[in-house]
Design an enzyme around this catalytic site. Structure first.
Site, PDB file in Angstrom:
ATOM      1  N   HIS A   1       0.873  -1.170   0.000  1.00 21.16           N
ATOM      2  CA  HIS A   1       0.000   0.000   0.000  1.00 21.16           C
ATOM      3  C   HIS A   1       0.916   1.228   0.000  1.00 21.16           C
ATOM      4  O   HIS A   1       1.995   1.189   0.604  1.00 21.16           O
ATOM      5  CB  HIS A   1      -0.834   0.123   1.271  1.00 21.16           C
ATOM      6  CG  HIS A   1      -1.735  -1.031   1.580  1.00 21.16           C
ATOM      7  ND1 HIS A   1      -1.306  -2.147   2.242  1.00 21.16           N
ATOM      8  CD2 HIS A   1      -3.061  -1.207   1.363  1.00 21.16           C
ATOM      9  CE1 HIS A   1      -2.329  -2.973   2.412  1.00 21.16           C
ATOM     10  NE2 HIS A   1      -3.405  -2.438   1.883  1.00 21.16           N
TER      11      HIS A   1
ATOM     12  N   ASP B   1       2.279   2.025   3.414  1.00 24.42           N
ATOM     13  CA  ASP B   1       3.185   1.074   4.078  1.00 24.42           C
ATOM     14  C   ASP B   1       4.623   1.504   3.880  1.00 24.42           C
ATOM     15  O   ASP B   1       5.475   1.256   4.726  1.00 24.42           O
ATOM     16  CB  ASP B   1       3.129  -0.332   3.451  1.00 24.42           C
ATOM     17  CG  ASP B   1       1.750  -0.919   3.381  1.00 24.42           C
ATOM     18  OD1 ASP B   1       0.934  -0.572   4.242  1.00 24.42           O
ATOM     19  OD2 ASP B   1       1.505  -1.721   2.460  1.00 24.42           O
TER      20      ASP B   1
HETATM   21  C1  XLS Z   1      -7.148  -6.678   4.714  1.00 23.44           C
HETATM   22  C2  XLS Z   1      -6.830  -6.911   3.317  1.00 23.44           C
HETATM   23  C3  XLS Z   1      -5.684  -6.070   2.787  1.00 23.44           C
HETATM   24  C4  XLS Z   1      -5.710  -6.071   1.296  1.00 23.44           C
HETATM   25  C5  XLS Z   1      -4.973  -4.967   0.661  1.00 23.44           C
HETATM   26  O1  XLS Z   1      -7.827  -7.433   5.364  1.00 23.44           O
HETATM   27  O2  XLS Z   1      -6.584  -8.274   3.127  1.00 23.44           O
HETATM   28  O3  XLS Z   1      -4.493  -6.543   3.306  1.00 23.44           O
HETATM   29  O4  XLS Z   1      -5.246  -7.274   0.771  1.00 23.44           O
HETATM   30  O5  XLS Z   1      -5.510  -3.733   0.986  1.00 23.44           O
END
Ligand code: XLS
Ligand code: NI
Ligand code: NI
Length: 437
Positions: free
Chosen positions: A100, A103
């Protein structure tokens, strides 16, 4: 200085190996059904879990030992994390990564500064990706962490939160293009609601569709060719997420004319939270032409939230591989380990055990699935079960030669349906075991 100097590149040693830092089943260049294992599996590492999860939970602070991370929000620390990340990817033999926007780089004092921070870190991703050949599976934006998204992003009651999210995704798409990402994922962190009395559902869902159309339009405008994905999740953080499960998402995409541009990114633990198995979700997507990518993890059936554990259950991976291979395998997608080590597994080496185990579980699943397919026993049993549709009245119905009136006359004549045949579920489950052991 290498962050994992005590670990060298993980090697395939075969099923007899007892070395916990070796693959027993994953032999990347071995060819199965005409394709290398690494191209079947397309393993991807999630930056948010592997590099950013500190082990905090609602009852306690972080526990993770991450000696390379000084814990600061400096750009230098963020850039260094990326270098450590690539060392990890190389040593594990992970060919893809995902992150993301938030991140990888800290937010600045305003949106412009935040974009500048992101650029400074993306520069290092580009260098490292060129150095190693490790590629970006998909990009995404964090539209749920910051308090500006407390009511949602694209579905917020606050129009300027929508606008901020749009600006953020514009930038995330540019970054994805620059890094050559093969896809872009929408996971609607807070796109849902808690209380029906203060929620205009129709307006919110319309906005979500409008938002996704804007993203697709802009991506095409800048020449981003990656595949868009929609990631279903039924609950957490909101009580009712609009992207509940695969069927709900496909309905949304079709209703709003997004079905040509967006496929599914299916996550195991989200499937189980929705009361489905992951192979069910993959089958629903695959049978409707929406099978895109997979967030590979597993949940705990005794807990009601997204525990994001690493997958080690070979029955599960075998079932997933059977569905995936039935629909021709991945094109742009892959197995992204959207999984985190437990709070108690706080040492850096645990990151290796976790990924090596997950990769091996899928490699074994691939081998078993390929053996089942080569034998053809499941196909034969399936064909036999539906045999009544291959000739006679069944074939005529499928060919569109009947209506209610003709079937009424047919039954008046015939008197009753033919006797049914056994479903043989126990037998087929036992046969699966003969391929496992
Ligand atoms: C959260 C989601 C997230 C997505 C990406 O539960 O799995 O990690 O994969 O935003
Ligand atoms: Ni996910
Ligand atoms: Ni999840």
């Amino acid at each position: 200085m290498a962050a994992f100097s005590e670990v060298s590149k993980i090697q395939y040693e075969g099923p007899e190996s007892k070395n916990p830092l070796a693959f027993r089943f994953y032999n990347p260049d071995e060819v199965i059904e005409g394709k290398k294992m690494k191209d079947h599996l397309r393993f991807c590492c999630a930056f948010w879990h592997t590099m950013r999860m500190n082990g905090a939970d609602p009852f306690g602070v972080g526990t993770m030992l991450r000696p390379w991370d000084d814990g600061s929000d400096s750009i230098e620390n963020a850039q260094n994390r990326v270098r450590v990340f690539f060392e990890f990817l190389e040593k594990c033999g992970l060919g893809y990564y995902a992150f993301h926007d938030r991140d990888v780089a800290p937010e600045g004092a305003n949106f412009a500064e935040t974009c500048k921070n992101l650029d400074a870190v993306v520069k290092v991703f580009k260098e490292e990706s060129e150095r190693t050949g490790i590629k970006m599976l998909w990009g995404t934006a964090n539209l749920f962490g910051n308090p500006r998204y407390m009511h949602g992003a694209a579905t917020s009651c606050n129009a300027t939160s929508f606008a901020y999210a749009a600006a953020q995704v514009k930038k995330a798409l540019e970054v994805s293009l620059e890094l050559g990402a093969q896809g872009y994922t929408f996971w609607g962190g807070r796109e849902g609601y808690q209380c029906i009395w203060n929620t205009d559902m129709k307006r919110e869902v319309d906005h979500l569709a409008q938002f996704m159309h804007m993203a697709v339009d802009y991506a095409r405008e800048i020449g981003f060719k990656g595949q868009f994905y929609f990631e279903p999740k039924p609950k957490e953080p909101t009580k009712h997420q609009y992207d509940f499960d695969v069927a709900t998402c496909i309905n949304f995409l079709r209703a709003y004319g997004l079905d040509k541009d967006v496929k599914m990114n299916i996550e195991t633990n989200h499937a189980t939270l929705a009361g489905h198995s992951v192979e069910h979700e993959m089958e629903v997507a695959g049978s409707q032409g929406f099978l895109g990518s997979v967030d590979a993890n597993s949940g705990d059936m005794l807990l009601g939230w997204d525990t994001d554990q690493f997958p080690t259950d070979v029955y599960m991976t075998t079932k997933m591989m059977l569905v995936l291979m039935k629909y021709g395998g991945f094109t742009t997608g892959g197995f992204n380990f959207d999984a985190k080590v437990r709070r108690e597994s706080f040492e850096p080496i645990d990151l290796f055990y976790a990924h090596v185990g997950g990769m091996d579980a899928f490699a074994k699943g691939l081998r078993v699935a390929a053996a089942i397919r080569a034998d053809g026993v499941f196909d034969r049993m399936l064909k036999e079960r539906y045999a009544s549709w291959d000739t006679g009245i069944g074939a005529e119905i499928e060919a569109g030669k009947h209506d209610f009136k003709s079937l009424y006359n047919y039954m008046i004549e015939k008197g009753d349906a033919d006797p049914n045949k056994s479903g043989r579920q126990e037998l087929i489950e036992n046969i699966l075991n003969t391929f496992m052991f």
